[in-house]
Design a protein around this motif. Structure first.
Motif: not given
Length: 443
Positions: A407-419
């Motif tokens: 959730e934090h990654m998404e708030e930062l504009g990152l796609d956690p699944y890509a990472v």
């Protein structure tokens, strides 16, 4: 997460092999590190290992070849059996391998699991540390191991072209019923011929001239039949589009896990770390099915309503792709959490198994490590109930930490699944970054 498939056996979709890492700025990397530290403190997750644990792990990596050679007197030598591993591209350790043969009216399937309990036992520092950790924690782009990597990624890992100690589940399966004609569980020495990624496995299946093509084709033939049988029996399948490579590993591991726990319960009558998944109440199932039925473009065939799991499977198979996540959420919302218990009674509702437990991932799960010890010694730890509770609690903590980090990654504009699939690369020049931290970082 409930155990609706192989209980987390496989997760990678293979995209990492065609795309490079996600590039992030130093500022964004620092923001992620800060959030990890907060979560580690909140959930009691230890990133580093105590010196005595690391020293013990280092010592167990010495004179490996001599130790394995000495073990041959007490183990089955399977080094000439064609054997291979299949894992995500970014896998750091390989704790399971398979071998297959077609023997006329039977399938002959071997599942080889790294013999971690040979190195990590109740008298060791590493065992005590594993009990504290409970499991490996997987955050997108960051892993906190249950066992020291110096051990887990070397002598405990079924790396290709190296002799390794294993715990083998050997199964002869009737081709019609897929029932066990013969079952044997024993210590072995194996030598993996090759390490495949999921995408490489798919490529081997496509190319009749490729090495291991016939073996993978046979493994998929067995796995597909096991998968269809599970669905027919009422096992819940929340990922109907899983590719062939994942299907092979998922079904072979499920079959091995089922074989081991049936052996423990019915043949030996011993306590072990069984995986129990309670069922939702009829009212909860009704709520979930109603929510699914109301989704745009989704319908539940009339003949499947008697068994909610079959109803969900039928809806998933016919639903448009955009609705799959919503169906999964509707189901997971009403599913009780699976837990570890010292007896199997109550069974595993999602899988529709009367008895089930974990055996195939001893590098990353305490439950599997303990079951390895019980299978080999027939000795049940005195604190088994406490260990079951510990493993259940630590799994819950790991899943919660993973969810909050995503959730934090998404708030930062990152796609956690890509990472998760591709990893990250920190770049000095913001112009090179795929993602940059927002002006105002979330609290």
């Amino acid at each position: 997460m409930t155990d609706t498939a192989a209980d987390g056996e496989t997760a990678d979709d293979g995209t990492a092999e065609s795309q490079g890492p996600v590039k992030i700025t130093e500022r964004l990397d620092e923001a992620l590190a800060d959030r990890r530290e907060e979560l580690f403190e909140e959930f009691g997750i230890a990133d580093g290992f105590p010196p005595e644990v690391l020293a013990e792990a280092e010592a167990r990596t010495e004179e490996v070849d001599e130790e394995i050679e000495a073990e041959l007197d007490e183990r089955q030598d399977l080094r000439d059996l064609t054997t291979w591993t299949t894992d995500p591209i970014d896998a750091q350790d390989f704790d399971d391998a398979i071998s297959v043969r077609d023997e006329g009216d039977e399938y002959h399937l071997w599942v080889h699991i790294a013999d971690v309990s040979h190195y990590v036992h109740p008298e060791s520092e590493m065992w005590s540390e594993a009990v504290q950790r409970g499991n490996t924690v997987y955050l997108p782009g960051y892993t906190i191991h249950m066992l020291p990597p110096v051990l887990a990624e070397t002598v405990c890992s079924l790396v290709p072209q190296e002799d390794r100690l294993a715990h083998t589940v050997e199964m002869r399966l009737d081709k019609e019923t897929l029932s066990f004609e013969e079952l044997d569980i024993y210590k072995s020495v194996v030598r993996s011929d090759e390490r495949l990624t999921y995408t490489q496995c798919e490529n081997r299946l496509e190319d009749p001239e490729a090495p291991l093509h016939e073996e993978n084709a046979l493994a998929y033939e067995i796995a597909e039949q096991l998968h269809e049988q599970r669905k027919e029996d009422g096992s819940l399948v929340l990922n109907p589009s899983r590719d062939r490579a994942h299907t092979i590993i998922e079904e072979c591991m499920l079959k091995a896990n089922k074989a081991v726990t049936h052996e423990l319960m019915w043949e030996r009558g011993v306590e072990a770390m069984y995986r129990v998944h309670p069922q939702p109440t009829p009212e909860q199932w009704d709520d979930a099915l109603r929510e699914i039925q109301e989704l745009n473009g989704v319908s539940i065939p009339g003949g499947s309503w008697n068994d909610p799991r079959k109803a969900v499977n039928a809806a998933m198979e016919e639903a448009p792709g955009r609705a799959l996540d919503k169906i999964q959420r509707a189901v997971l919302k009403v599913m009780p959490r699976a837990k570890y218990m010292n007896d199997p009674f109550g069974g595993h509702h999602a899988l529709n198994f009367d008895i089930y437990g974990h055996f195939t991932s001893p590098i990353r799960r305490l439950s599997d490590l303990i079951n390895h010890w019980i299978v080999h010694t027939n000795d049940v730890p005195e604190d088994l109930i406490a260990l079951c509770d510990r493993a259940s609690d630590r799994q819950k903590d790991a899943e919660t930490a993973e969810r909050l980090y995503k959730e934090h990654m998404e708030e930062l504009g990152l796609d956690p699944y890509a990472v998760n699939n591709r990893g990250v690369e920190v770049v000095d020049d913001p112009a090179e970054a795929t993602h940059e931290a927002p002006e105002t970082l979330p609290d």
